[in-house]
Design a protein around this motif. Sequence first.
Motif, mmCIF file in Angstrom:
data_model
loop_
_atom_site.group_PDB
_atom_site.id
_atom_site.type_symbol
_atom_site.label_atom_id
_atom_site.label_comp_id
_atom_site.label_asym_id
_atom_site.label_seq_id
_atom_site.Cartn_x
_atom_site.Cartn_y
_atom_site.Cartn_z
ATOM 1 N N TRP A 13 13.659 29.946 95.772
ATOM 2 C CA TRP A 13 12.830 30.844 94.970
ATOM 3 C C TRP A 13 13.679 31.667 94.007
ATOM 4 O O TRP A 13 13.322 31.849 92.840
ATOM 5 C CB TRP A 13 12.030 31.759 95.888
ATOM 6 C CG TRP A 13 11.263 32.813 95.153
ATOM 7 C CD1 TRP A 13 10.065 32.677 94.512
ATOM 8 C CD2 TRP A 13 11.651 34.177 94.969
ATOM 9 N NE1 TRP A 13 9.692 33.865 93.943
ATOM 10 C CE2 TRP A 13 10.643 34.797 94.206
ATOM 11 C CE3 TRP A 13 12.752 34.927 95.387
ATOM 12 C CZ2 TRP A 13 10.712 36.143 93.851
ATOM 13 C CZ3 TRP A 13 12.820 36.268 95.022
ATOM 14 C CH2 TRP A 13 11.806 36.858 94.267
ATOM 15 N N THR A 14 14.824 32.146 94.477
ATOM 16 C CA THR A 14 15.719 32.933 93.626
ATOM 17 C C THR A 14 16.232 32.106 92.458
ATOM 18 O O THR A 14 16.220 32.551 91.298
ATOM 19 C CB THR A 14 16.911 33.460 94.450
ATOM 20 O OG1 THR A 14 16.423 34.334 95.480
ATOM 21 C CG2 THR A 14 17.885 34.219 93.570
ATOM 22 N N LEU A 15 16.678 30.880 92.739
ATOM 23 C CA LEU A 15 17.204 30.020 91.675
ATOM 24 C C LEU A 15 16.127 29.675 90.649
ATOM 25 O O LEU A 15 16.374 29.708 89.435
ATOM 26 C CB LEU A 15 17.795 28.746 92.284
ATOM 27 C CG LEU A 15 19.081 28.914 93.104
ATOM 28 C CD1 LEU A 15 19.485 27.584 93.750
ATOM 29 C CD2 LEU A 15 20.224 29.424 92.221
ATOM 30 N N LEU A 16 14.937 29.352 91.116
ATOM 31 C CA LEU A 16 13.851 29.025 90.199
ATOM 32 C C LEU A 16 13.432 30.236 89.367
ATOM 33 O O LEU A 16 13.067 30.097 88.192
ATOM 34 C CB LEU A 16 12.655 28.474 90.966
ATOM 35 C CG LEU A 16 12.797 27.040 91.493
ATOM 36 C CD1 LEU A 16 11.570 26.659 92.319
ATOM 37 C CD2 LEU A 16 12.973 26.058 90.344
ATOM 38 N N SER A 17 13.492 31.421 89.963
ATOM 39 C CA SER A 17 13.161 32.637 89.227
ATOM 40 C C SER A 17 14.143 32.858 88.089
ATOM 41 O O SER A 17 13.759 33.229 86.968
ATOM 42 C CB SER A 17 13.167 33.852 90.168
ATOM 43 O OG SER A 17 12.195 33.724 91.183
ATOM 44 N N ILE A 18 15.425 32.621 88.350
ATOM 45 C CA ILE A 18 16.450 32.776 87.321
ATOM 46 C C ILE A 18 16.289 31.708 86.236
ATOM 47 O O ILE A 18 16.382 32.000 85.040
ATOM 48 C CB ILE A 18 17.847 32.709 87.954
ATOM 49 C CG1 ILE A 18 18.055 33.904 88.891
ATOM 50 C CG2 ILE A 18 18.935 32.680 86.883
ATOM 51 C CD1 ILE A 18 19.336 33.843 89.697
ATOM 52 N N VAL A 19 16.011 30.470 86.657
ATOM 53 C CA VAL A 19 15.828 29.382 85.688
ATOM 54 C C VAL A 19 14.628 29.649 84.788
ATOM 55 O O VAL A 19 14.689 29.444 83.561
ATOM 56 C CB VAL A 19 15.664 28.037 86.428
ATOM 57 C CG1 VAL A 19 15.185 26.949 85.471
ATOM 58 C CG2 VAL A 19 16.987 27.617 87.062
ATOM 59 N N ALA A 20 13.525 30.114 85.368
ATOM 60 C CA ALA A 20 12.319 30.393 84.578
ATOM 61 C C ALA A 20 12.587 31.479 83.540
ATOM 62 O O ALA A 20 12.179 31.365 82.378
ATOM 63 C CB ALA A 20 11.179 30.812 85.495
ATOM 64 N N ALA A 21 13.294 32.540 83.957
ATOM 65 C CA ALA A 21 13.571 33.649 83.041
ATOM 66 C C ALA A 21 14.471 33.208 81.890
ATOM 67 O O ALA A 21 14.184 33.469 80.715
ATOM 68 C CB ALA A 21 14.205 34.809 83.801
#
Length: 226
Positions: A13-21
Amino acid sequence: MCHVIVTCRSMLWTLLSIVAAFGELIAFMSTDWLVGFPRTPDAVFGPHHGATTAGEAYRPTLGIYGRCIKLPHLKRGILCGPYAIHFEEIASGFWQATSIFLAAGILLLCAVAFISVFTMCFQSIMKKSIFNVCGLLQGIAGLFLILGLMLYPAGWGADKVHLYCGPEAAPYRAGLCSMGWAFYTAMGGICAAVFCRVFSAQAEIATSSDKVQEEIEEGKSLICLL
């Protein structure tokens, strides 16, 4: 005592949150939203846009507030930069609205991406799950981004767009232009944000599971679970 809790679901979830941003931020700053029809450097400012006079043909690109063109006197290649110095100079009122919605969504996603790094140590904020709070912010950001992308094609009838896409360009009709990678990156960022909104609940469950509580009771400060 700070308990560092790392699980596969929370890390994903953390990695995907960073990628999305970062994906949305890069797309917003890019000039590759629309790829114009082929023309020569002399034709960019000539009376007949797209005329194939002397010179090597290329395809200019147009973003929400920037563009890439090749000038006749420029020897080092294509020049990229903002065409709008002030907000009022953005090509269309629809694009101005798009900028506001995208900027608001990106700001929320960047805030969540920053907070997500610290979820390994802090799992709650004001007695509420930090994952649920962040998931709610990602859902709101996703709505802002969707509204921005829905309004963006409505601005294709602007005079600025006609220079790149021909007189056939109209709202929701790109004329001679094709969509650039920035538009698809923005769509991918929206999908990632929506997925993160849903997946935040799984991350919260993983960090508050019975197994985690057992290891906390055993006095462990670093807890890693698959």
